[in-house]
Design an enzyme around this catalytic site. Structure first.
Site, PDB file in Angstrom:
ATOM      1  N   GLU A   1       0.809  -1.236   0.000  1.00 39.95           N
ATOM      2  CA  GLU A   1       0.000   0.000   0.000  1.00 39.95           C
ATOM      3  C   GLU A   1       0.834   1.273   0.000  1.00 39.95           C
ATOM      4  O   GLU A   1       0.570   2.191   0.783  1.00 39.95           O
ATOM      5  CB  GLU A   1      -0.944  -0.012   1.213  1.00 39.95           C
ATOM      6  CG  GLU A   1      -1.814  -1.252   1.268  1.00 39.95           C
ATOM      7  CD  GLU A   1      -2.754  -1.275   2.483  1.00 39.95           C
ATOM      8  OE1 GLU A   1      -2.592  -0.449   3.383  1.00 39.95           O
ATOM      9  OE2 GLU A   1      -3.669  -2.129   2.487  1.00 39.95           O
TER      10      GLU A   1
ATOM     11  N   ASP B   1     -11.857 -10.811  -0.780  1.00 40.66           N
ATOM     12  CA  ASP B   1     -13.118 -11.040  -0.072  1.00 40.66           C
ATOM     13  C   ASP B   1     -14.166 -10.146  -0.722  1.00 40.66           C
ATOM     14  O   ASP B   1     -13.831  -9.191  -1.423  1.00 40.66           O
ATOM     15  CB  ASP B   1     -13.021 -10.856   1.459  1.00 40.66           C
ATOM     16  CG  ASP B   1     -12.404  -9.543   1.920  1.00 40.66           C
ATOM     17  OD1 ASP B   1     -12.385  -8.572   1.139  1.00 40.66           O
ATOM     18  OD2 ASP B   1     -11.954  -9.489   3.092  1.00 40.66           O
TER      19      ASP B   1
ATOM     20  N   ASN C   1       2.255  -5.086  -3.215  1.00 37.59           N
ATOM     21  CA  ASN C   1       0.861  -5.465  -2.949  1.00 37.59           C
ATOM     22  C   ASN C   1       0.030  -4.214  -2.648  1.00 37.59           C
ATOM     23  O   ASN C   1       0.477  -3.334  -1.915  1.00 37.59           O
ATOM     24  CB  ASN C   1       0.864  -6.392  -1.713  1.00 37.59           C
ATOM     25  CG  ASN C   1      -0.449  -7.092  -1.455  1.00 37.59           C
ATOM     26  OD1 ASN C   1      -0.988  -7.748  -2.355  1.00 37.59           O
ATOM     27  ND2 ASN C   1      -0.971  -6.968  -0.238  1.00 37.59           N
TER      28      ASN C   1
ATOM     29  N   HIS D   1     -10.167  -6.499  -2.157  1.00 40.64           N
ATOM     30  CA  HIS D   1     -11.239  -6.379  -1.152  1.00 40.64           C
ATOM     31  C   HIS D   1     -12.425  -5.741  -1.864  1.00 40.64           C
ATOM     32  O   HIS D   1     -12.474  -4.524  -2.027  1.00 40.64           O
ATOM     33  CB  HIS D   1     -10.769  -5.522   0.027  1.00 40.64           C
ATOM     34  CG  HIS D   1      -9.675  -6.155   0.817  1.00 40.64           C
ATOM     35  ND1 HIS D   1      -9.863  -7.322   1.541  1.00 40.64           N
ATOM     36  CD2 HIS D   1      -8.377  -5.825   0.995  1.00 40.64           C
ATOM     37  CE1 HIS D   1      -8.731  -7.657   2.140  1.00 40.64           C
ATOM     38  NE2 HIS D   1      -7.809  -6.768   1.810  1.00 40.64           N
TER      39      HIS D   1
HETATM   40  C1  XIL Z   1      -6.009  -6.549   8.392  1.00 37.65           C
HETATM   41  C2  XIL Z   1      -6.288  -7.764   9.257  1.00 37.65           C
HETATM   42  O1  XIL Z   1      -7.192  -8.587   8.590  1.00 37.65           O
HETATM   43  C3  XIL Z   1      -6.849  -7.345  10.570  1.00 37.65           C
HETATM   44  O2  XIL Z   1      -6.952  -8.462  11.427  1.00 37.65           O
HETATM   45  C4  XIL Z   1      -5.967  -6.287  11.225  1.00 37.65           C
HETATM   46  O3  XIL Z   1      -6.577  -5.830  12.387  1.00 37.65           O
HETATM   47  C5  XIL Z   1      -5.731  -5.151  10.272  1.00 37.65           C
HETATM   48  O4  XIL Z   1      -5.195  -5.630   9.058  1.00 37.65           O
HETATM   49  N1  XIL Z   1      -4.890  -4.839   3.714  1.00 37.65           N
HETATM   50  C6  XIL Z   1      -3.843  -5.600   4.160  1.00 37.65           C
HETATM   51  C7  XIL Z   1      -4.021  -6.482   5.320  1.00 37.65           C
HETATM   52  O5  XIL Z   1      -2.794  -5.647   3.502  1.00 37.65           O
HETATM   53  O6  XIL Z   1      -2.839  -6.633   6.048  1.00 37.65           O
HETATM   54  C8  XIL Z   1      -5.128  -5.991   6.233  1.00 37.65           C
HETATM   55  O7  XIL Z   1      -5.328  -6.975   7.243  1.00 37.65           O
HETATM   56  C9  XIL Z   1      -6.370  -5.745   5.441  1.00 37.65           C
HETATM   57  C10 XIL Z   1      -6.137  -4.700   4.372  1.00 37.65           C
END
Ligand code: XIL
Length: 586
Positions: free
Chosen positions: A150, A263, A196, A232
């Protein structure tokens, strides 16, 4: 009343709960040559349905949090490897691959880093040590790392973070990411290194910026091997065509693409339930993402962010949403699960003309009649290598392990098959054609057709290793390997093995292993040259125990050949074998 309740129950059972078939998803993705992953949390491994489902359905896991900076490196000189180790050992125990996540990110940092008031020089040292310690510890166990997570804003500008510019590690622009990739590569030279991000699946300002950076990194040899698409999504994921264009431009650079955090969140009621209509839409989104990945040989993994709605970050991060994964809170498969199954079973395999090569020289410009060829990269096939056997009449099967390779609809004898790599003998029926339509088939599902040129002959000499270069697979007259310690002398006859000889006289039978002489001879004129000297060819054609498609060429060493490791080539008709093959001469 009782009767009514029962029938509602049955109806909802049929509508909502497809059964787990005999073939778990990981078996299906094995046949597609891709990994199927899930983000996992070691604290749930003691819950039997959690551990059982994870091991049964997935071939990859990724620590959802356990390898992030804060959790794994909570104090300046304190590492907490236990939770990540637990996942790595679970993965090993169940023959799963591990993705590492993540080394450079602005979130989930420990307070000793964020509140430390460090200088750029100190931060650079901290990040270097961290990457070295974490990637180094899991070297050989983590096959791929999200090195950077990110790092861009949605508008394509660089995100300001403690690592980039506030205060940063002292390197401008994308240079800090380049440095992190180089450090990760030093710590684990085998690992695939990924960038990523989210909201960068379609072509947009963010994915443009990532693409530009990737192009730049590749042009300068920075170790970057893939782009992770977090994915996501909601039930309205936007344009699939645009996501496809983005994957195409990235994979055209030779980079892998992986869907890393898939997801599909849905609005849920106060008990966390989504509507049946939304679950059906969600199933379609899952289907489309899997089908999209299967179009690209370089799309190598799909991973969901968790796997059961019981444990998902969505309700916490997007209040009012949930039900985002493929298993429900009771570990029962949802419609999304069934649609993933169907995408894996019905998406056509994809092949490309350039991936069809000579099995000896790896030339990919043409095929010739009877040539032994390898098709690389097909996205559907037997999960593990299957070697065919000749039948009682000495013929190699043209349908083997559910696999066929067709040349103008004529099925080729198959020597071995495995997803991503199939060896076959080009049917002699292509002789005289300018080109041929090649199609690949697995379990009755047909690939795209590709058009491949046909050459009358395309000699390729077999070599000792699979490089197509270096010492040839050359024998002396006593069938001992030619080598530095067993060089050939003037007047000796050596036996070369080649493919791509073209038509034979009398006509060879497709896939036949000759058992008795006379063997068919190569019709075109065959000549040989060793160390710049033309040498007489005494024989060129089939041989005992060789499938039609492999030919033997007996060459006598002419008197004036120089000593030592000499280049060797053969010419069949107008075509010359690949360069770079050698034979030892004394
Ligand atoms: C999220 C986890 O799922 C949570 O459990 C945690 O509290 C916060 O991070 N992008 C990412 C992941 O790259 O690492 C994140 O994971 C979700 C968004």
């Amino acid at each position: 009343m009782l009767k009514l309740r029962l029938s509602i129950c049955l109806a909802s059972a049929i509508a909502c709960c497809p059964s787990i078939t005999a073939q778990p998803l990981r078996q299906l993705t094995d046949q597609r040559g891709i990994l199927l992953g899930a983000a996992a949390d070691p604290s749930h491994l003691t819950e039997a349905p959690y551990a059982d489902t994870l091991a049964r359905e997935f071939s990859q896991l990724e620590p959802e949090n356990a390898m992030k900076f804060g959790p794994i490196h909570p104090g300046p000189s304190t590492y907490n490897f236990g939770p990540a180790d637990a996942l790595v050992s679970f993965a090993r125990g169940h023959n799963m691959s591990v993705r590492g996540h993540t080394l450079v990110w602005h979130n989930q940092l420990p307070s000793w880093v964020t509140n430390g008031n460090y200088s750029t020089t100190q931060l650079s040292g901290i990040l270097h040590d961290h990457i070295n310690a974490v990637a180094g510890r899991y070297a050989g166990q983590v096959y791929a790392w999200d090195v950077i997570n990110e790092a861009f804003n949605d508008n394509g500008t660089l995100r300001g973070t403690i690592w980039s510019d506030s205060p940063g590690i002292g390197l401008p622009g994308t240079a800090y990411m380049e440095q992190a990739l180089r450090w990760a590569h030093e710590a684990d030279p085998q690992a695939l290194l990924f960038y990523n991000d989210y909201n960068a699946e379609p072509v947009n300002s963010k994915s443009d910026a990532i693409y530009k950076m990737a192009q730049d990194f590749l042009s300068r040899g920075v170790p970057l091997h893939g782009i992770g698409m977090q994915t996501h999504f909601s039930s309205r994921p936007g344009s699939l065509a645009s996501i496809e264009s983005n994957i195409k431009r990235i994979t055209d650079l030779g980079l892998q693409v992986q869907f890393t955090e898939l997801d599909v969140r849905l609005p849920v009621d106060s008990s966390g339930n989504a509507t049946a209509a939304d679950l059906a839409t969600q199933a379609q989104v899952y289907h489309d993402i899997f089908a999209l990945c299967l179009k690209f040989p370089l799309c190598t993994a799909i991973q969901t962010w968790g796997f059961t709605d019981k444990y998902s970050w969505i309700p916490g991060a997007f209040p009012g949403n949930g039900a985002a994964l493929e298993f429900d809170r009771a570990y029962q498969p949802k419609p999304a699960y069934t649609s993933i199954q169907s995408a894996l079973q019905t998406s056509p395999p994809v092949i490309s003309a350039a991936a069809l090569t000579s099995a000896a020289s790896y030339a990919n410009n043409a095929v010739s009649p009877g040539e032994l060829v390898v098709l690389f990269g097909a996205t559907f096939g037997p999960a593990s290598l299957a070697l065919s056997q000749p039948d009682a009449s000495g013929k190699i099967p043209t349908q083997f392990s559910d696999t066929r390779l067709l040349f103008d609809d004529a099925p080729a004898p198959i020597l071995y098959a495995r997803v991503g790599q199939t060896a076959a003998v080009v049917p002699f029926s292509v002789a005289g054609h300018a080109n041929t339509k090649v199609e690949y088939e697995y379990q009755g599902v047909r690939s795209n057709p590709v058009i491949v040129n046909v050459a009358p002959t395309q000699p390729g000499l077999f070599t000792l290793d699979s490089s197509g270069q270096g010492p040839g697979a050359t024998l002396d007259a006593s069938f001992r390997l030619n080598s530095q310690t067993n060089p050939a002398g003037t007047g000796d006859v050596i036996l070369l093995y080649s493919t791509g000889g073209g038509v034979t006289m009398p006509a060879s039978v497709d896939g036949e292993i000759p058992v008795v002489a006379p063997f068919p001879l190569v019709s075109a004129r065959v000549t040989a040259n060793i160390g710049g000297v033309d040498c007489p060819v005494q024989y060129s054609g089939g041989a005992f125990g060789l499938v039609a498609g492999v030919i033997q060429i007996n060459v006598q060493l002419a008197p004036s050949i120089p000593f030592g490791q000499q280049p060797i080539s053969v010419k069949i008709g107008d075509a010359t074998s690949q360069s770079g093959v050698t034979v030892w001469v004394r």
